[in-house]
Design a protein around this motif. Structure first.
Motif, PDB file in Angstrom:
ATOM      1  N   ALA A 333       0.815  -1.217   0.000  1.00  0.00           N
ATOM      2  CA  ALA A 333       0.000   0.000   0.000  1.00  0.00           C
ATOM      3  C   ALA A 333       0.847   1.264   0.000  1.00  0.00           C
ATOM      4  N   ARG A 334       0.566   2.120  -0.923  1.00  0.00           N
ATOM      5  CA  ARG A 334       1.257   3.412  -1.024  1.00  0.00           C
ATOM      6  C   ARG A 334       1.108   4.235   0.240  1.00  0.00           C
ATOM      7  N   ASP A 335      -0.074   4.220   0.837  1.00  0.00           N
ATOM      8  CA  ASP A 335      -0.380   5.128   1.938  1.00  0.00           C
ATOM      9  C   ASP A 335      -0.251   4.492   3.316  1.00  0.00           C
ATOM     10  N   ALA A 336       0.275   3.267   3.389  1.00  0.00           N
ATOM     11  CA  ALA A 336       0.487   2.622   4.690  1.00  0.00           C
ATOM     12  C   ALA A 336       1.886   2.946   5.203  1.00  0.00           C
ATOM     13  N   GLY A 337       2.082   2.759   6.493  1.00  0.00           N
ATOM     14  CA  GLY A 337       3.423   2.837   7.067  1.00  0.00           C
ATOM     15  C   GLY A 337       3.835   4.162   7.647  1.00  0.00           C
ATOM     16  N   GLY A 338       3.058   5.223   7.366  1.00  0.00           N
ATOM     17  CA  GLY A 338       3.400   6.529   7.913  1.00  0.00           C
ATOM     18  C   GLY A 338       4.799   6.961   7.495  1.00  0.00           C
ATOM     19  N   ASP A 339       5.525   7.576   8.430  1.00  0.00           N
ATOM     20  CA  ASP A 339       6.878   8.036   8.127  1.00  0.00           C
ATOM     21  C   ASP A 339       7.939   7.122   8.735  1.00  0.00           C
ATOM     22  N   HIS A 340       7.551   5.896   9.032  1.00  0.00           N
ATOM     23  CA  HIS A 340       8.502   4.943   9.589  1.00  0.00           C
ATOM     24  C   HIS A 340       9.483   4.481   8.518  1.00  0.00           C
ATOM     25  N   PRO A 341      10.700   4.082   8.897  1.00  0.00           N
ATOM     26  CA  PRO A 341      11.681   3.592   7.920  1.00  0.00           C
ATOM     27  C   PRO A 341      11.168   2.382   7.160  1.00  0.00           C
ATOM     28  N   ALA A 342      11.744   2.167   5.991  1.00  0.00           N
ATOM     29  CA  ALA A 342      11.368   1.039   5.119  1.00  0.00           C
ATOM     30  C   ALA A 342       9.883   1.041   4.819  1.00  0.00           C
ATOM     31  N   GLY A 343       9.305   2.222   4.683  1.00  0.00           N
ATOM     32  CA  GLY A 343       7.884   2.328   4.365  1.00  0.00           C
ATOM     33  C   GLY A 343       6.978   1.822   5.459  1.00  0.00           C
ATOM     34  N   GLY A 344       7.521   1.673   6.668  1.00  0.00           N
ATOM     35  CA  GLY A 344       6.705   1.185   7.780  1.00  0.00           C
ATOM     36  C   GLY A 344       6.645  -0.317   7.888  1.00  0.00           C
ATOM     37  N   LEU A 345       7.510  -1.041   7.147  1.00  0.00           N
ATOM     38  CA  LEU A 345       7.497  -2.497   7.231  1.00  0.00           C
ATOM     39  C   LEU A 345       7.899  -2.939   8.635  1.00  0.00           C
ATOM     40  N   ILE A 346       7.165  -3.890   9.171  1.00  0.00           N
ATOM     41  CA  ILE A 346       7.432  -4.423  10.501  1.00  0.00           C
ATOM     42  C   ILE A 346       7.127  -5.914  10.492  1.00  0.00           C
ATOM     43  N   MET A 347       7.789  -6.646  11.389  1.00  0.00           N
ATOM     44  CA  MET A 347       7.568  -8.091  11.513  1.00  0.00           C
ATOM     45  C   MET A 347       6.846  -8.332  12.840  1.00  0.00           C
ATOM     46  N   TYR A 348       5.625  -8.850  12.769  1.00  0.00           N
ATOM     47  CA  TYR A 348       4.864  -9.115  13.984  1.00  0.00           C
ATOM     48  C   TYR A 348       4.941 -10.597  14.346  1.00  0.00           C
ATOM     49  N   THR A 349       5.181 -10.856  15.618  1.00  0.00           N
ATOM     50  CA  THR A 349       5.091 -12.217  16.140  1.00  0.00           C
ATOM     51  C   THR A 349       3.936 -12.288  17.131  1.00  0.00           C
ATOM     52  N   ILE A 350       3.448 -13.489  17.372  1.00  0.00           N
ATOM     53  CA  ILE A 350       2.289 -13.656  18.247  1.00  0.00           C
ATOM     54  C   ILE A 350       2.626 -13.317  19.692  1.00  0.00           C
ATOM     55  N   ASP A 351       3.806 -13.714  20.139  1.00  0.00           N
ATOM     56  CA  ASP A 351       4.179 -13.504  21.532  1.00  0.00           C
ATOM     57  C   ASP A 351       5.063 -12.278  21.758  1.00  0.00           C
ATOM     58  N   GLY A 352       5.348 -11.525  20.692  1.00  0.00           N
ATOM     59  CA  GLY A 352       6.194 -10.345  20.847  1.00  0.00           C
ATOM     60  C   GLY A 352       7.648 -10.671  21.109  1.00  0.00           C
ATOM     61  N   LYS A 353       8.061 -11.883  20.744  1.00  0.00           N
ATOM     62  CA  LYS A 353       9.453 -12.283  20.937  1.00  0.00           C
ATOM     63  C   LYS A 353      10.118 -12.523  19.593  1.00  0.00           C
ATOM     64  N   LYS A 354      11.432 -12.330  19.561  1.00  0.00           N
ATOM     65  CA  LYS A 354      12.193 -12.622  18.358  1.00  0.00           C
ATOM     66  C   LYS A 354      12.181 -14.122  18.086  1.00  0.00           C
ATOM     67  N   ASN A 355      12.333 -14.481  16.829  1.00  0.00           N
ATOM     68  CA  ASN A 355      12.512 -15.880  16.465  1.00  0.00           C
ATOM     69  C   ASN A 355      13.358 -15.955  15.202  1.00  0.00           C
ATOM     70  N   LEU A 356      13.525 -17.137  14.686  1.00  0.00           N
ATOM     71  CA  LEU A 356      14.375 -17.318  13.511  1.00  0.00           C
ATOM     72  C   LEU A 356      13.930 -16.450  12.341  1.00  0.00           C
ATOM     73  N   VAL A 357      12.624 -16.339  12.130  1.00  0.00           N
ATOM     74  CA  VAL A 357      12.104 -15.558  11.001  1.00  0.00           C
ATOM     75  C   VAL A 357      12.450 -14.083  11.151  1.00  0.00           C
TER      76      VAL A 357
END
Length: 464
Positions: A333-357
């Motif tokens: 989406a052109r209009d998603a992500g606000g002014d965050h770096p990398a167009g606002g791309l983020i990686m969400y996990t269910i438990d809020g913890k890092k993992n291999l992915v």
């Protein structure tokens, strides 16, 4: 199972290859030139034009689960996988589509304007009203048998309340709100064969007062409501590794192909499907030591039904083989992500913890066109959830905050940004290849081994 998988990967040297930083290891940024040599086998072949054209085809009509539009999309996706040489199958599954009909309510001859519960049983009943409070288990009086239960909303679910009075022999449900002035609420389950309607809090309290003066008779009539069984599909494509180098591991890349009713779903989630198909194209003839498994899920918008069905169909042995699941949802989406770096791309996990992915994804972001260490956050509500529940490292790749056209008829092709498509596909593609390339079991000895990166938690809800 995650610990078991990680132990196996440590033994194989894979975790060293992804550069997971520890307290004993210095954090470093990968050498861009060396990293480029590592990743170029993938990223140079990725075409945002191909992805854009895929989105154009898929968003030509809405793809609500169980409709002809979804079937058209499914057939297109299947044909693309087959043309690339993947072992491809359709996995059908049924679900109950909730239908909310029309209804009426009269009380002692006075007509009210009720809201019919979604999925309410269609019937007409006339009986006296019995007030049963919150209708909690063990608190419903026996006198409700053969009567219409007047229930206050709150504390337990709608379906629990209905079931509790149904078990006591009630023949109808009138539920009043516990706050505000609205009567627009209520959901019944399939098999709860009792008409159910909702009224406002003031109307409910008035009925409570009327009951203090003696019996109150009501007639509930519901028409055209209930459940319709429909069929949706998962599209599954597999590519086996080189038989002499097979590690018996699987890496999965997924997206959901259905859209909301009446919405073309260009970004949600034809964009994710376009990236899945593009990575399948790029990796179709690459030597790997890992099975590549691409899946597009149906009925995500109905409650993650396709991904849960697929996860539930896996044997324990097959689930144990899956070392990572990358889920792409709304990555263009052109209009998603606000002014965050990398167009606002983020990686969400269910438990809020890092993992291999997330380890792989953040490092890949620093090496690719995004040139940004991608953050991670905590969020469910997408198809990475069933895999997390199986103990499989999984994350959702998405631009956040979401665009204003999310879940509307305006989620159209003209709102798609090719640069965002390219970046997301490059990051996921480079991450997947780092697992699947034939030398990963001994990558620390390879000519190019991307180093670790440090990346942070970002408490960023999709609407922020």
């Amino acid at each position: 199972m995650y610990k078991k998988t990680m132990s196996a990967m440590l033994a194989a040297g894979l975790v060293l290859s992804v550069g997971v930083a520890s307290a004993q290891e210095p954090v470093q940024k990968p050498n861009a030139q060396a990293a480029s040599a590592f990743d170029n086998k993938i990223i140079k072949k990725i075409s945002s034009d191909n992805m854009y054209n895929t989105i154009a085809k898929l968003s030509a009509q809405p793809r609500e689960a169980g409709t002809e539009g979804e079937w058209i999309g499914v057939q297109y996706i299947k044909s693309q996988f087959e043309q690339l040489g993947y072992e491809t199958e359709l996995q059908p599954f049924t679900f109950n589509e909730v239908v909310r009909g029309t209804g009426s309510l009269t009380v002692n001859g006075a007509t009210l304007d009720p809201y019919v519960f979604s999925g309410s049983y269609s019937a007409e009943v006339t009986a006296d009203i019995v007030h049963v409070g919150l209708a909690k288990s063990g608190e419903v009086p026996d006198e409700v048998r053969g009567k219409i239960a007047l229930i206050e909303r709150g504390e337990i679910t709608f379906v629990e309340k209905i079931q509790n009075v149904l078990d006591k022999g009630a023949v109808g449900v009138i539920m009043y709100n516990n706050s505000g002035t609205s009567n627009r609420f209520g959901q019944a389950n399939a098999g709860q064969n009792i008409p159910a309607v909702a009224i406002t809090r003031d109307q409910g309290l008035e009925l409570v007062n009327q009951l203090k003066g003696g019996p109150v008779e009501a007639t509930i009539k519901v028409e055209g409501s209930g459940f319709v069984e429909k069929t949706s599909y998962n599209v599954i494509a597999k590519m086996k590794p080189h038989k002499n180098k097979d590690t018996n591991q699987v890496v999965m890349i997924g997206a959901h192909h259905d859209s909301v009713a009446g919405g073309p779903g260009a970004n949600d989630d034809a964009s994710g499907v376009s990236a899945v198909l593009e990575l399948a194209r790029v990796m179709a003839n690459m030597p790997t030591d890992t099975e590549l498994r691409f899946v597009t899920f149906g009925a995500e918008e109905k409650g993650l039904l396709g991904s849960y069905h697929y996860a539930g169909s896996l044997s324990e042995e097959d689930a144990d083989r899956i070392v990572a699941h990358f889920q792409m949802d709304m990555v263009g989406a052109r209009d998603a992500g606000g002014d965050h770096p990398a167009g606002g791309l983020i990686m969400y996990t269910i438990d809020g913890k890092k993992n291999l992915v997330t380890d792989l994804g953040s490092a890949a972001g620093a090496r690719t066109a995004a040139d940004t260490v991608i953050p991670y956050g905590q969020l469910g509500r997408s198809d990475h959830q069933p895999f997390h529940e199986l103990g499989i490292p999984a994350a959702l790749f998405i631009h956040s905050p979401l665009e204003s056209t999310y879940h509307t008829p305006d989620d159209t092709l003209d709102k798609i940004d090719k640069n965002k498509l390219q970046e997301a596909a490059e990051i996921v593609g480079a991450s997947v290849y780092q697992i699947a390339r034939p030398d990963t079991p001994a990558l620390e000895h390879a000519r190019v081994a991307p180093g670790p990166v440090d990346y942070d938690f970002n408490d960023r809800p999709p609407g922020a």
